[in-house]
Design a protein around this motif. Structure first.
Motif: not given
Length: 945
Positions: A156-158, A781-782, A787-789
């Motif tokens: 959701k943060n992305a 990216f990952q 992961e860290q958003q």
């Protein structure tokens, strides 16, 4: 995974493919296409197009679901887009959320998706040998996605980051307003991107529950179209694809026609005014029409768009320019839905055009009246049909990933036999249909939208906070729009003299095939020539680089060169536009050491166009009004840099810091504001007096083209010894240097672009830097995005400037300051080597070598390679081989030593940081610089001869 408001004006025939295609039907192919195709329908009613291309280095696949943000629930804006994000993050068979991204990247691929009004399209490419494994992972998206609760909360943060990134985008803001003022019963009115607010859990349901409901309802095999392109035979592809995708559930969902009108009765005509963030002077006129997508063989909107959007003599744009009201115009179909469509006219206004926008609208309706009174013209229709037919006949290869994504969307709308040629068919002239469409292009059926800082507003849009006002058009204003604009030279387009007559292929002389050869070498003229013996189409590329010491030395020269090329493009536009329509492309633009002219496309009429252009250059003289308007437009575009995406602004600052001859917006604005027409004319004369020309002719030409070009260049290039040119220069960072360049960006998000320069510019330096980027990009990216958003824009990539290698890490973040971003990047850099084993390294090395050696897929890629090689004085044309050999020779131990030395312990580092709302910069023992100019002035340089 960007959400795109993508609506193709050629997406049609929604009803033609609702049943099963006839298994005996094969799609009509371009004569220039030697691939093999097969259409099939799986047991679950998923329709599939297989493409066999034994020579392809990359395989690709796309699955398009005929579902988009039109299906968002009223209380769940952005749900379709959020679902698109979530499908990438683990399935029952492959639960690791990083697995798909990692597999694709480590095997030479890319992956992405987009969500539009009616479609969600997922696509990837990969080294051809690994298609089965990648496709199996891909298929699971549509069989058993996990929708892991923890990842739902993270992702959701992305979406929120993507939403926030667009808050200052005037196109997003304008769309937000348009959705707010239209009929709320129409599904297009629903919020498309999504945010933390719209995706929050509610007492009634969690967003995960709503995702599951949405997926279970709409992600049905019968709504899906799959395209797979691979190196295997059609039988091999079918035996692979059918068992992988047959398990996708078929819920037998069927769309209904959207009965609600876009605007309810009595709402139109209306005047909508929007206050933009940037200095944007835009007038749009939108007409709701019937849904013509079933009529793709007629293409009525394409016919109309060609007339209204024409830029030649007698056109609406020509008259608007003559009156000083507009700079550009476009027309064509916009949104289409099951039950209707929009025809849009967009006009970029001058300051005078804003003050007299009623006159602009009046001229538009006078032009439409003229079109209506003239009636449909079969000869004009047949001209367009001929151009489209030629384009399909000589269709060239596109990137596999783009090709499959486009076809998967088209399959929903074209008959099975037309899925390859649907965009190009214009064979069914129907005068009555055209007349009926013309009848709706009336003021009473118009929404007129004015975007400008000067407008009066009384409302603010809900999601993007855009100020706007809307009102019904008063009778007095409507009378002006409908009034007689006076005696005007408006006319339908003349017959297009540039439509190709001769498509014969010339005989190829073995001596002229292969790499270009220098066939003319004079002090002021050099011409390289090569005949194409591979692609064999009646096209070619003719590129000319005019170099002069009058470009690149200061901001004044840069501004005048760019302004001069803009004025010249404008001056020749009325006769180059028909050439463009006929498939003959022209560009004229500034570069670091001069200006370049390019003509490409069908070779039949190229020299006719070139002679006219060079004659205009030789005469040099511009209209004062056009000079004033184009200069003002140029200044406005530079001022509008503050409205660009923050990461783009920071990246521009990084580029300016490294490339000598690049200047920032303020320096260019100051130079433009002090430039008058007399000054520019004097500059142009000085430029051409000192110019020399280097040219490439490549394609379907005889050697007589060399003499023809040489003679025409004499029109603008003088004889004698040319003056010396200053060399190109790139800022050279010192070993162990840590530089910081803080920049101001008007946005809450923080941005950090961290540039690490290679140790030198040898082939080994380039190889090591490119390998580092390949190894880093997936994990970067990952870990930092998924992961860290930390933000929506999270990238690591190789970035060479004039062959000086460099590595860039880039993050735009709404949640972390630039110091935290630097810490996260540094921590990641420290983990890269330890997380890499020999097997992974060899995979990355193979991927990079394959990418370097990838064959050029069409004539234009080949021409660009030749042209860049000539510019870099690599006359053996072996740059790819040199780099591939350097990569192949680098062992894991070699790379590790280089990485530790040059990217960890003694890195050459430049951080360009925008602090955002936190006002915090990266910390440490860094040398801070106040400007790009100061960075360049205080450093040594790489000299690029």
């Amino acid at each position: 995974m960007p959400l795109s408001f993508v609506v193709s004006f050629l997406v049609v025939l929604i009803t033609a493919c609702t049943g099963s295609p006839n298994p005996g039907v094969s799609p009509v192919q371009s004569p220039n296409d030697d691939r093999q195709y097969r259409l099939l329908t799986l047991e679950n009613q998923m329709q599939v197009l297989l493409i066999s291309d034994p020579q392809t280095p990359k395989a690709a696949a796309s699955l398009d679901v005929n579902v988009g943000h039109a299906e968002n629930p009223d209380d769940r804006g952005g749900l379709a887009h959020f679902l698109e994000h979530m499908l990438f993050l683990g399935t029952d068979k492959y639960p690791d959320p990083a697995e798909y991204e990692k597999f694709v990247t480590e095997h030479g691929g890319n992956r992405n998706a987009y969500t539009s009004f009616e479609h969600t399209n997922y696509f990837f490419d990969i080294d051809a040998a690994y298609l089965p494994e990648a496709l199996d992972r891909f298929a699971q998206f549509f069989i058993s996605p996990r929708f892991d609760e923890e990842l739902v909360d993270k992702e959701k943060n992305a979406v929120q980051s993507e939403y926030q990134m667009g808050l200052k985008s005037d196109s997003r803001r304008g769309l937000d307003v348009l959705q707010e003022v239209m009929n709320p019963e129409h599904p297009f009115s629903r919020f498309s991107v999504g945010s933390l607010d719209t995706l929050a859990d509610t007492p009634q349901a969690s967003v995960r529950d709503d995702l599951l409901v949405f997926y279970d309802k709409y992600y049905s095999a019968n709504l899906m179209r799959l395209v797979v392109l691979g190196a295997g035979s059609l039988d091999e592809l079918e035996s692979m694809v059918a068992p992988m995708f047959s398990p996708v559930p078929n819920k037998a969902f069927e769309h209904e026609t959207i009965a609600a009108p876009l605007f309810t009765a009595g709402e139109l005509p209306a005047m909508l005014q929007i206050k933009p963030q940037a200095t944007r002077r835009l007038l749009q006129v939108m007409f709701p029409l019937d849904d013509y997508r079933d009529d793709y063989r007629v293409k009525p909107m394409s016919y109309l768009g060609n007339l209204v959007g024409h830029e030649g003599e007698g056109s609406l744009l020509s008259q608007l320019k003559a009156e000083g009201l507009a700079e550009s115009l476009s027309a064509g179909s916009g949104l289409g839905w099951r039950g209707g469509s929009l025809f849009n006219v967009s006009v970029t206004l001058t300051e005078e055009g804003v003050e007299n926008y009623d006159r602009v609208v009046q001229l538009l309706f006078n032009y439409l009246d003229m079109v209506r009174e003239a009636g449909p013209k079969r000869w004009l229709y047949e001209e367009q049909s001929r151009v489209a037919e030629l384009a399909f006949r000589f269709k060239e290869r596109a990137e596999p990933i783009n090709y499959v994504a486009s076809l998967a969307s088209s399959m929903h709308y074209y008959a099975p036999e037309d899925v390859l040629q649907g965009n190009y068919i214009m064979s069914d002239y129907q005068a009555q249909m055209l007349e009926d469409m013309f009848s709706h292009l009336e003021p009473a059926n118009a929404l007129v939208i004015l975007d400008d800082q000067s407008v009066s507003t009384d409302r603010v849009s809900e999601h993007y906070g855009a100020p706007y006002s809307i009102a019904q058009v008063r009778e007095a204003q409507l009378a002006v729009w409908q009034g007689d604009a006076g005696e005007l030279p408006l006319a339908l387009p003349a017959a297009n003299e540039f439509i190709v007559d001769d498509v014969a292929l010339v005989s190829v002389d073995k001596a002229s095939a292969g790499n270009p050869k220098l066939v003319l070498n004079e002090p002021r003229k050099r011409i390289w020539f090569a005949q194409d013996d591979e692609y064999r189409i009646p096209k070619g590329a003719m590129y000319v680089n005019f170099r002069s010491p009058e470009v690149g030395q200061n901001a004044e020269q840069a501004a005048m060169a760019a302004l001069y090329t803009s004025l010249l493009r404008d001056q020749v536009n009325e006769y180059t536009y028909p050439a463009l329509l006929a498939g003959l492309n022209f560009s004229f633009y500034k570069h670091a050491q001069g200006v370049s002219l390019r003509i490409s496309g069908y070779t039949d009429k190229q020299f006719v166009l070139l002679k006219d252009i060079l004659a205009d250059i030789a005469e040099t003289g511009f209209d004062q009004q056009r000079f004033d308007n184009i200069r003002a437009n140029f200044v406005r575009s530079l001022e509008n840099a503050v409205a660009k995406r923050p990461s783009s602004q920071v990246f521009d600052d990084l580029r300016e810091s490294l490339l000598h001859g690049e200047w920032g917006e303020q320096a260019l604005i100051a130079a433009l504001q002090s430039t008058e027409l007399d000054t520019l004319n004097a500059y142009a004369a000085s430029f051409w007096a000192s110019a020399s020309a280097e040219a490439l002719i490549y394609g379907n030409y005889t050697d007589a083209a060399v003499d023809d070009l040489a003679g025409m260049l004499d029109m603008v290039v003088p004889s004698g010894k040319p003056p010396a040119l200053s060399p190109l220069q790139v800022t050279k960072l010192a070993e162990g240097e840590r530089a910081l360049f803080p920049v101001s960006v008007e946005h809450d998000d923080a941005v950090l672009a961290w540039y690490l320069q290679g140790a030198g510019n040898s082939w080994q330096d380039r190889a090591a830097t490119a390998l580092t980027a390949q190894i880093m990009k997936s994990g970067f990216f990952q870990q930092l995005r998924t992961e860290q958003q930390l933000g929506y824009i999270v990238q690591a990539f190789s970035w060479s400037q004039l062959d000086v290698p460099g590595l860039v890490m880039l993050i735009q973040s709404p949640v972390a300051d630039s110091a935290a971003l630097a810490e996260a990047m540094e921590a990641y850099l420290g983990r890269v080597e330890g997380e890499l084993d020999e097997e992974q390294y060899l995979r990355h090395r193979r991927v990079l070598v394959n990418e370097i050696n990838r064959p050029q897929k069409n004539m234009w890629e080949r021409a660009e390679f030749y042209w860049q090689s000539i510019a870099k004085k690599r006359y053996a044309f072996d740059g790819r081989e040199q780099l591939a050999e350097a990569v192949e020779a680098m062992t894991l131990a070699d790379w590790s030593a280089y990485y530790r030395q040059n990217f960890l312990s003694l890195s050459r580092s430049l951080q360009v940081a925008a602090p955002g709302k936190w006002g915090v910069l990266p910390t440490g023992d860094q040398q801070e610089y106040p400007s790009a100019a100061e960075i360049k002035a205080s450093h040594n340089v790489y000299i690029i001869e």
